[in-house]
Design an enzyme around this catalytic site. Structure first.
Site, PDB file in Angstrom:
ATOM      1  N   LYS A  16      -4.204 -10.137  -6.384  1.00  0.00           N
ATOM      2  CA  LYS A  16      -6.213 -10.210  -6.242  1.00  0.00           C
ATOM      3  C   LYS A  16      -6.460  -9.319  -6.038  1.00  0.00           C
ATOM      4  O   LYS A  16      -6.639  -8.852  -6.365  1.00  0.00           O
ATOM      5  CB  LYS A  16      -6.081 -10.146  -4.439  1.00  0.00           C
ATOM      6  N   LYS A  59       0.617  -0.929  -0.052  1.00  0.00           N
ATOM      7  CA  LYS A  59      -0.055   0.629  -0.246  1.00  0.00           C
ATOM      8  C   LYS A  59       0.837   1.155  -0.080  1.00  0.00           C
ATOM      9  O   LYS A  59       0.654   2.276  -0.532  1.00  0.00           O
ATOM     10  CB  LYS A  59      -0.668   0.098   1.354  1.00  0.00           C
ATOM     11  N   LYS A  90     -11.208  -4.183  -4.139  1.00  0.00           N
ATOM     12  CA  LYS A  90     -11.902  -3.604  -4.353  1.00  0.00           C
ATOM     13  C   LYS A  90     -11.507  -1.456  -4.519  1.00  0.00           C
ATOM     14  O   LYS A  90     -11.741  -0.407  -4.911  1.00  0.00           O
ATOM     15  CB  LYS A  90     -13.434  -2.934  -3.362  1.00  0.00           C
TER      16      LYS A  90
HETATM   17  P1  AMP Z   1     -10.541  -5.823   2.409  1.00  0.00           P
HETATM   18  O1  AMP Z   1     -11.139  -5.483   1.959  1.00  0.00           O
HETATM   19  O2  AMP Z   1      -9.143  -5.527   2.687  1.00  0.00           O
HETATM   20  O3  AMP Z   1     -10.996  -5.754   4.226  1.00  0.00           O
HETATM   21  O4  AMP Z   1     -10.592  -7.219   3.322  1.00  0.00           O
HETATM   22  C1  AMP Z   1     -11.744  -8.019   3.831  1.00  0.00           C
HETATM   23  C2  AMP Z   1     -11.880  -9.382   3.681  1.00  0.00           C
HETATM   24  O5  AMP Z   1     -11.915 -10.390   2.241  1.00  0.00           O
HETATM   25  C3  AMP Z   1     -10.468  -9.796   4.533  1.00  0.00           C
HETATM   26  O6  AMP Z   1     -10.912 -11.067   5.323  1.00  0.00           O
HETATM   27  C4  AMP Z   1      -9.662 -10.293   3.306  1.00  0.00           C
HETATM   28  O7  AMP Z   1      -8.484 -11.435   3.813  1.00  0.00           O
HETATM   29  C5  AMP Z   1     -10.755 -11.224   2.687  1.00  0.00           C
HETATM   30  N1  AMP Z   1     -10.519 -11.227   1.204  1.00  0.00           N
HETATM   31  C6  AMP Z   1     -10.222  -9.281   0.520  1.00  0.00           C
HETATM   32  N2  AMP Z   1      -9.865  -9.735  -1.304  1.00  0.00           N
HETATM   33  C7  AMP Z   1     -10.260 -11.600  -1.054  1.00  0.00           C
HETATM   34  C8  AMP Z   1     -10.012 -11.808  -2.484  1.00  0.00           C
HETATM   35  N3  AMP Z   1      -9.580 -11.399  -3.667  1.00  0.00           N
HETATM   36  N4  AMP Z   1      -9.826 -13.451  -2.098  1.00  0.00           N
HETATM   37  C9  AMP Z   1     -10.758 -13.634  -0.815  1.00  0.00           C
HETATM   38  N5  AMP Z   1     -10.274 -12.690   0.700  1.00  0.00           N
HETATM   39  C10 AMP Z   1     -10.716 -12.016   0.118  1.00  0.00           C
END
Ligand code: AMP
Ligand code: TRP
Length: 329
Positions: free
Chosen positions: A192, A111, A195
């Site tokens: 990955k 980041k 968003k």
């Molecule tokens: P975040 O959007 O970074 O707050 O992530 C929220 C949750 O979604 C966390 O547990 C991440 O590990 C999971 N997560 C986010 N992106 C992915 C992805 N592309 N594949 C699987 N899990 C994800």
């Protein structure tokens, strides 16, 4: 009964990656465990957020939890900022964390790469996450693969505190799905699905309209071969689409391989889109109902009350062990 805690940042549209990697497991775990599911608004501000958008997204993530099947009578659903103990315990842990271990965090490296001004909050982000988890003495933390390193740091901080001040915190275990813990971008299977990717064609948002889902999946990058075969090392793109398929159709990878044997990618991608739509459409309808009903505020208030009851006890215990003079009740 184990205690389960997790959180998602309200920092943009949630994706199918969030759903498959995280939210689906939240829903599965709630029946057998005591669960706490947060919207981590204080983590979201580690990168700049537009105030109105942050407020809207916080409500949106809470409503998506409910629309995905989280039952607020079973699990406490709340906003991180509604329970002030997170920030306070986070500060206590900041004094125990080492610069070196924070510098090793790959999410921080990703980041902050290429930026000349980096917020200090982004650097200490994993310390606040440790506080989120430890303040509930959570046993299990369902997350995607990318959070594994943060979980390890959480375990280290808990052990460090316990070693210095006496047994206070439970050492939590990560709960990471075997398939789907890392859903990749549709345009580049080495990254990955996220968003925060500026190219919306790289992800499926949970709220994408059916035709948008079909369009994005029909254009998803695949290799030049034909075989629908799970082989992440040599065929990362099709393997990624297959893990999405497996989750949305509730089929194993082997079942998918045999269904499309000798058929090429066209039909596979079309069917995949219909399976994804069949998961997202009912969820979206439920989401709209919940937003219209306005009940999310009541859910968040009740969730925060339940969370606060646990958090304030742990915080008090930790402060007492560290030597703070506690105010007399
Ligand atoms: P975040 O959007 O970074 O707050 O992530 C929220 C949750 O979604 C966390 O547990 C991440 O590990 C999971 N997560 C986010 N992106 C992915 C992805 N592309 N594949 C699987 N899990 C994800
Ligand atoms: N860091 C997590 C992410 O980006 C979000 C998060 C914050 C979290 N606090 C947490 C996840 C506590 C699990 C438990 O995905």
């Amino acid at each position: 009964m184990k205690r389960v805690l997790s959180g998602i940042q309200p920092s943009g549209q949630l994706t199918l990656g969030n759903y498959i990697g995280a939210i689906r497991n939240f829903v599965r775990l709630q029946n057998a465990h005591e669960c706490f599911f947060m919207v981590v608004d204080m983590h979201a501000i580690t990168v700049p957020q537009e105030p109105a958008a942050l407020r809207e997204q916080t409500e949106a993530v809470a409503a998506l939890y409910i629309a995905s099947g989280i039952d607020p009578d079973k699990a406490a659903v709340f906003a991180q900022s509604h329970v002030p103990g997170h920030a306070e315990l986070g500060w206590l842990f900041t004094t125990l964390a080492h610069m070196g271990e924070l510098e090793r965090m790959t999410q921080f490296k990703d980041k902050s790469a290429g930026k000349d001004s980096i917020g200090a909050g982004l650097f200490v982000y994993p310390v606040l996450m440790a506080a989120d988890i430890l303040i509930y003495n959570a046993d299990l933390v369902p997350v995607g693969e990318d959070q594994k390193q943060h979980l390890e740091m959480t375990r280290d901080l808990a052990a460090r505190f316990n070693g210095r001040f006496g047994e206070c915190f439970t050492i939590p275990e990560p709960y990471i799905p075997k398939v789907g813990a890392r859903i990749m971008s549709l345009d580049d299977a080495s990254r990955k699905m996220s968003k925060s990717n500026p190219n919306p064609a790289s992800y499926i948002a949970i709220m994408d309209e059916p035709d948008m889902v079909r369009k994005k999946l029909s254009r998803a990058v695949t290799d030049s071969g034909r075989a629908v075969k799970y082989d992440p090392a040599n065929k990362p793109e099709i393997s990624n689409l297959m893990s999405i398929y497996a989750h949305c159709a509730d089929m194993t990878l082997e079942e998918i391989e045999s269904r499309y044997e000798g058929q090429g990618y066209g039909g596979f991608k079309k069917d995949l889109a219909e399976h994804v739509v069949s998961v997202l459409e009912p969820l979206q309808a439920k989401y709209r109902d919940i937003r219209q009903s306005g009940e999310i505020h009541r859910v968040l208030a009740e969730g925060a009350e339940r969370a606060e009851a646990v958090a304030s006890q742990t915080l008090r215990d930790a402060k007492e062990r560290m030597g703070f003079l506690l105010p007399k009740p």
